[in-house]
Design a protein around this motif. Structure first.
Motif, PDB file in Angstrom:
ATOM      1  N   ARG A  49      -4.912   6.204  -1.590  1.00 40.61           N
ATOM      2  CA  ARG A  49      -5.385   7.234  -2.514  1.00 40.61           C
ATOM      3  C   ARG A  49      -6.440   6.721  -3.487  1.00 40.61           C
ATOM      4  O   ARG A  49      -7.078   7.512  -4.181  1.00 40.61           O
ATOM      5  CB  ARG A  49      -4.207   7.792  -3.329  1.00 40.61           C
ATOM      6  N   GLN A  50      -6.627   5.408  -3.561  1.00 44.07           N
ATOM      7  CA  GLN A  50      -7.500   4.890  -4.607  1.00 44.07           C
ATOM      8  C   GLN A  50      -8.946   5.329  -4.395  1.00 44.07           C
ATOM      9  O   GLN A  50      -9.460   5.364  -3.278  1.00 44.07           O
ATOM     10  CB  GLN A  50      -7.395   3.377  -4.694  1.00 44.07           C
ATOM     11  N   ASN A  51      -9.597   5.664  -5.492  1.00 40.17           N
ATOM     12  CA  ASN A  51     -11.006   6.053  -5.479  1.00 40.17           C
ATOM     13  C   ASN A  51     -11.570   5.833  -6.878  1.00 40.17           C
ATOM     14  O   ASN A  51     -10.839   5.829  -7.877  1.00 40.17           O
ATOM     15  CB  ASN A  51     -11.177   7.517  -5.047  1.00 40.17           C
ATOM     16  N   ASN A  94       0.810  -1.220   0.000  1.00 39.00           N
ATOM     17  CA  ASN A  94       0.000   0.000   0.000  1.00 39.00           C
ATOM     18  C   ASN A  94       0.842   1.269   0.000  1.00 39.00           C
ATOM     19  O   ASN A  94       0.382   2.322  -0.435  1.00 39.00           O
ATOM     20  CB  ASN A  94      -0.923   0.018   1.222  1.00 39.00           C
ATOM     21  N   ASN A  95       2.066   1.172   0.509  1.00 37.86           N
ATOM     22  CA  ASN A  95       2.867   2.394   0.704  1.00 37.86           C
ATOM     23  C   ASN A  95       4.169   2.380  -0.078  1.00 37.86           C
ATOM     24  O   ASN A  95       5.138   3.033   0.316  1.00 37.86           O
ATOM     25  CB  ASN A  95       3.161   2.582   2.199  1.00 37.86           C
ATOM     26  N   GLY A 152      -1.032   9.406  -8.862  1.00 36.65           N
ATOM     27  CA  GLY A 152      -0.668  10.510  -7.990  1.00 36.65           C
ATOM     28  C   GLY A 152       0.211  10.119  -6.825  1.00 36.65           C
ATOM     29  O   GLY A 152       0.654  10.998  -6.070  1.00 36.65           O
ATOM     30  N   ASP A 153       0.489   8.822  -6.657  1.00 41.00           N
ATOM     31  CA  ASP A 153       1.427   8.399  -5.615  1.00 41.00           C
ATOM     32  C   ASP A 153       2.828   8.909  -5.928  1.00 41.00           C
ATOM     33  O   ASP A 153       3.107   9.419  -7.021  1.00 41.00           O
ATOM     34  CB  ASP A 153       1.436   6.875  -5.496  1.00 41.00           C
ATOM     35  N   ASP A 170     -11.136   8.792  -9.823  1.00 38.54           N
ATOM     36  CA  ASP A 170      -9.835   8.821 -10.501  1.00 38.54           C
ATOM     37  C   ASP A 170      -9.626   7.568 -11.331  1.00 38.54           C
ATOM     38  O   ASP A 170      -9.012   7.614 -12.402  1.00 38.54           O
ATOM     39  CB  ASP A 170      -8.712   8.965  -9.469  1.00 38.54           C
TER      40      ASP A 170
END
Length: 534
Positions: free
Chosen positions: A203-205, A156-157, A164-165, A208
């Motif tokens: 950040r996922q949605n 995840n990180n 956008g990461d 986007d």
């Protein structure tokens, strides 16, 4: 003798995987557009996205030796991974420079012995050379954009998870898709490109996702209209739920070119495979897959679904993998989906700071000489068959599959049943609870002899010992009652030289809702095919 026959069938399959290219889609199928025949992806993953930016293993064996193994073991395509920045930032770096910068001295020595032609090439020219060798063996290539910055995936990180990461600049990502699409526009065996592997992270949605998926798919199609475009879901390629309410709307822009991809491993469910009853666990997992991904293959506008990653620890030491695999094998056999196993490599040049790290999920062993677990590759035999084809709409042949072993149930047409490689299939019919399981085109059906004894074939198909029913709360167990009223299930017992026996059913009583015993030896699945050539 069986080994010789099995090898012959695999070799025969190699001369039948050549298709008219490019490929297209029709309903839930990938097809050869010229003749309308289905093309089923039976792939292996081969990474090239880590820091060295070169397909793994070229320090161990010549590339021709490796690709020959891919073809010989029955795979018709390679899912070849790449990193965006390979093409947008590091395209002028040579292989030898990259390996020296990473202090991969031993790997360089191995390359000098096995594949010296790669060392002076740029990383992108080396990538092209790999593709050229793969296609020279008649094997298709699916290009997978795995990460942006070359590194091990995924968490995840890690900065590579979502638009956008830290390392995932969407505009640079589009640039990379365009570069790669153009570069292989005239490479016939490059049949598909993926948008991105395992979108994930905080950040996922959905908003986007829709925006960038539409732009990415259009970018690929604009520069290379020949390739199929693979679209991944949210949450590590597990979830396409947003599409239930809002389609992507790309049908006109990319007519007959969209394929969706999803992944699954035992660790998707954490340790629940070891803490919940396996009958319940398997049913829940298949229900979840259907709810979040397989629904795409149904309805008024079905599309192909590609399992672009699944795999298990091939050392046999990870118990959650051992019990996950039969469940997933049953799912893949029933759905007859396209798939790609993770993974080919037996080792890595460099992974997470460790040189020559062993890959226990790898098909090949650490020296890349042969299979790490030949039994696993043998289990894939049925999955390599094309069971469903678009030309015939109704299934006309049903056989019995034992997902724990990857074998099919056969008869000697006398009185014995046994589990054997799925080279030739016996047809079986079962009309539902309380009816016999009958050997197709014969008066013979399966009957119980007693607890722990081999089952037999009989012509007395109306007897109580010859009628079978599905077990409550189990997808795969079928049972009968002995003369004392004890529920006996079909069971595979290798002590009987592959004979099928009947044993007391495991974890099926009403009070067994917390039973953690393993019933998978009793898992048998009726699988249908409408392909007359199977």
């Amino acid at each position: 003798m069986k080994t010789i026959i099995f090898s012959f069938v695999l070799l025969f399959s190699l001369v039948t995987i050549s298709h008219s290219l490019p490929l297209t889609t029709q309903s839930k199928w990938v097809i050869d557009e010229l003749n309308g025949e289905r093309v089923k992806f039976k792939c292996v993953n081969w990474p090239s996205h880590l820091q060295p930016m070169l397909v793994e293993g070229l320090d161990k064996k010549p590339i021709g030796f490796i690709v020959n193994q891919v073809a010989f073991f029955g795979f018709n395509c390679v899912r070849l991974t790449w990193a965006t920045n390979m093409f947008t930032r590091y395209s002028n770096k040579t292989v030898v420079q990259t390996f020296r910068d990473l202090s991969l001295t031993n790997a360089i020595k191995g390359l000098e012995i096995n594949n010296p032609q790669f060392l002076p090439l740029t990383v992108v020219d080396a990538f092209s050379l790999v593709i050229g060798v793969i296609q020279s063996y008649g094997v298709m290539v699916i290009l997978d954009n795995h990460v942006s910055e070359p590194m091990w995936c995924c968490s995840n990180n890690d900065g590579n998870g979502f638009f956008g990461d830290k390392y995932f600049d969407p505009d640079e990502w589009l640039e990379g898709l365009s570069i790669v699409g153009k570069r292989y526009r005239n490479t016939p065996m490059v049949v598909a490109m993926s948008l991105r592997n395992e979108l994930r992270g905080p950040r996922q949605n959905a908003n986007d996702w829709y925006q960038w998926v539409r732009r990415g798919a259009s970018t690929i199609h604009k520069v290379n209209p020949n390739v199929l475009v693979l679209i991944s879901g949210l949450n590590y390629d597990l979830d396409f739920s947003p599409l239930k309410s809002e389609p992507l709307g790309l049908d006109r822009a990319l007519p007959n070119k969209i394929v969706y991809e999803t992944h699954r491993y035992s660790f998707t469910e954490g340790q629940r495979w070891l803490r919940q009853p396996l009958n319940q666990m398997c049913s829940n997992v298949i229900r979840d897959i259907n709810n979040r991904a397989t629904f795409l293959t149904t309805g008024s506008d079905p599309a192909p679904l590609f399992i672009s990653e699944f795999g298990v620890n091939l050392m046999g030491t990870r118990q959650s993998d051992n019990v996950f695999l039969p469940c997933y094998m049953a799912f893949l056999a029933e759905m007859d989906l396209d798939w790609a196993v993770w993974a080919l490599q037996g080792s890595y040049y460099l992974r997470q700071g460790v040189q020559n790290m062993d890959e226990q999920y790898g098909l090949l062993n650490n020296d890349w000489e042969g299979l790490r677990n030949p039994d696993f590759n043998a289990k894939l035999f049925l999955l390599r068959q094309t069971l469903q084809v678009p030309q015939w709409r109704s299934s006309n042949y049903t056989f019995l599959f034992h997902p724990m072993t990857g074998r099919c149930i056969r008869s000697d047409y006398k009185d014995q049943l046994f589990a054997d490689e799925c080279l030739w299939l016996n047809g079986w019919s079962h009309s539902g609870d309380g009816t016999p399981v009958q050997l197709a085109s014969t008066p013979l059906c399966i009957t119980v002899a007693g607890d722990g004894l081999p089952v037999k074939l009989t012509t007395n198909c109306n007897a109580k010992q010859s009628t079978w029913q599905s077990v409550k709360n189990s997808r795969f167990q079928i049972s009968n009652k002995d003369e004392n009223g004890v529920d006996l299930c079909l069971d595979f017992d290798p002590k009987y030289s592959s004979r099928i026996v009947s044993k007391k059913c495991i974890c099926v009583d009403d009070n067994d809702s917390r039973c953690l015993a393993n019933p998978q030896s009793q898992w048998f699945q009726f699988v249908s095919t409408n392909n007359r050539f199977v």
